[in-house]
Design a protein around this motif. Structure first.
Motif, short mmCIF file in Angstrom:
data_model
loop_
_atom_site.label_atom_id
_atom_site.label_comp_id
_atom_site.label_asym_id
_atom_site.label_seq_id
_atom_site.Cartn_x
_atom_site.Cartn_y
_atom_site.Cartn_z
N THR A 86 0.85 -1.18 0.00
CA THR A 86 0.00 0.00 0.00
C THR A 86 0.89 1.24 0.00
O THR A 86 2.11 1.15 0.20
N PHE A 87 0.29 2.39 -0.22
CA PHE A 87 1.07 3.62 -0.20
C PHE A 87 1.69 3.83 1.17
O PHE A 87 2.86 4.20 1.28
N ARG A 88 0.94 3.57 2.22
CA ARG A 88 1.44 3.74 3.58
C ARG A 88 2.67 2.87 3.83
O ARG A 88 3.67 3.31 4.39
N GLU A 89 2.61 1.61 3.40
CA GLU A 89 3.74 0.71 3.60
C GLU A 89 4.96 1.15 2.78
O GLU A 89 6.09 1.07 3.26
N SER A 90 4.71 1.62 1.57
CA SER A 90 5.82 2.11 0.74
C SER A 90 6.46 3.35 1.35
O SER A 90 7.68 3.48 1.39
N TRP A 91 5.62 4.26 1.83
CA TRP A 91 6.11 5.51 2.45
C TRP A 91 6.92 5.20 3.70
O TRP A 91 8.02 5.72 3.89
N GLU A 92 6.39 4.34 4.54
CA GLU A 92 7.07 4.00 5.79
C GLU A 92 8.36 3.23 5.52
O GLU A 92 9.38 3.47 6.16
N GLY A 93 8.32 2.30 4.55
CA GLY A 93 9.52 1.55 4.22
C GLY A 93 10.63 2.44 3.69
O GLY A 93 11.81 2.28 4.04
N ALA A 94 10.27 3.40 2.84
CA ALA A 94 11.27 4.33 2.31
C ALA A 94 11.82 5.22 3.41
O ALA A 94 13.02 5.49 3.46
N ALA A 95 10.94 5.69 4.28
CA ALA A 95 11.40 6.54 5.39
C ALA A 95 12.37 5.78 6.29
O ALA A 95 13.41 6.32 6.69
N ASN A 96 12.05 4.55 6.61
CA ASN A 96 12.93 3.76 7.47
C ASN A 96 14.24 3.41 6.77
O ASN A 96 15.29 3.36 7.41
N ALA A 97 14.20 3.17 5.46
CA ALA A 97 15.41 2.80 4.73
C ALA A 97 16.37 3.97 4.56
O ALA A 97 17.59 3.81 4.66
N TYR A 98 15.84 5.16 4.31
CA TYR A 98 16.71 6.30 4.02
C TYR A 98 17.02 7.16 5.23
O TYR A 98 17.86 8.06 5.14
#
Length: 172
Positions: A86-98
């Motif tokens: 989902t968009f939320r999971e993508s957003w959170e994953g990118a935030a945690n990764a970067y």
């Protein structure tokens, strides 16, 4: 002669460690300001351009410096790569990764993740309200970061030099 070279290397290393830490304090308010600017552009794309969210994010990333641009591009990459997220999971994953690649801290990350939970699931007006709320939170964090930068940058520079000097004195 060797002792003198060793002492110079220790002084140089300690000074560079202090300057590196001071640069992280100086980079934090700059990166928060870039993140605020990204959210302002995103608000404009959503509010006035009626642009779909993935396209709006990629347009915003084109005008931003690193590491904020990479964060936004990673959101789109995650959305396109796997259609299961989902968009939320993508957003959170990118935030945690970067996040480790930035000078920002946990309060900014928390505000960004809260925003990701609200984007893409509501109407345009609600998304704009959430963007404005996130920008206000980030602006207060930016003020605190500027204060910390002014307070701790000089301290870390001096601490690096003085600690290296102490090590040199103890060794000699």
């Amino acid at each position: 002669m060797v002792e003198l070279i060793g002492a110079a290397l220790i002084l140089f290393a300690g000074t560079m460690i202090g300057f590196l830490q001071a640069s992280r304090y100086a980079a934090r308010p700059i990166q928060i300001r870039q993140l605020i600017y990204a959210l302002q552009r995103l608000e404009t794309e959503i509010g006035y351009g009626y642009t779909p969210l993935p396209e709006a994010i990629s347009r915003c990333a084109a005008y931003l410096p690193e590491p904020v641009a990479s964060l936004l591009l990673d959101v789109n990459r995650r959305l396109e790569q796997t259609g299961e997220l989902t968009f939320r999971e993508s957003w959170e994953g990118a935030a945690n990764a970067y996040w480790p690649h930035t000078a920002m801290r946990q309060p900014e990350q928390a505000a960004l993740i809260r925003l990701g939970s609200a984007l893409g699931i509501s109407d345009r007006e609600d998304q704009i309200k959430n963007l404005k709320l996130a920008m206000q939170q980030l602006q207060s964090e930016e003020e605190a970061a500027r204060h910390d930068s002014a307070r701790f940058s000089k301290m870390w520079k001096s601490l690096g030099v003085l600690t290296a000097a102490l090590v040199v004195i103890l060794i000699l």
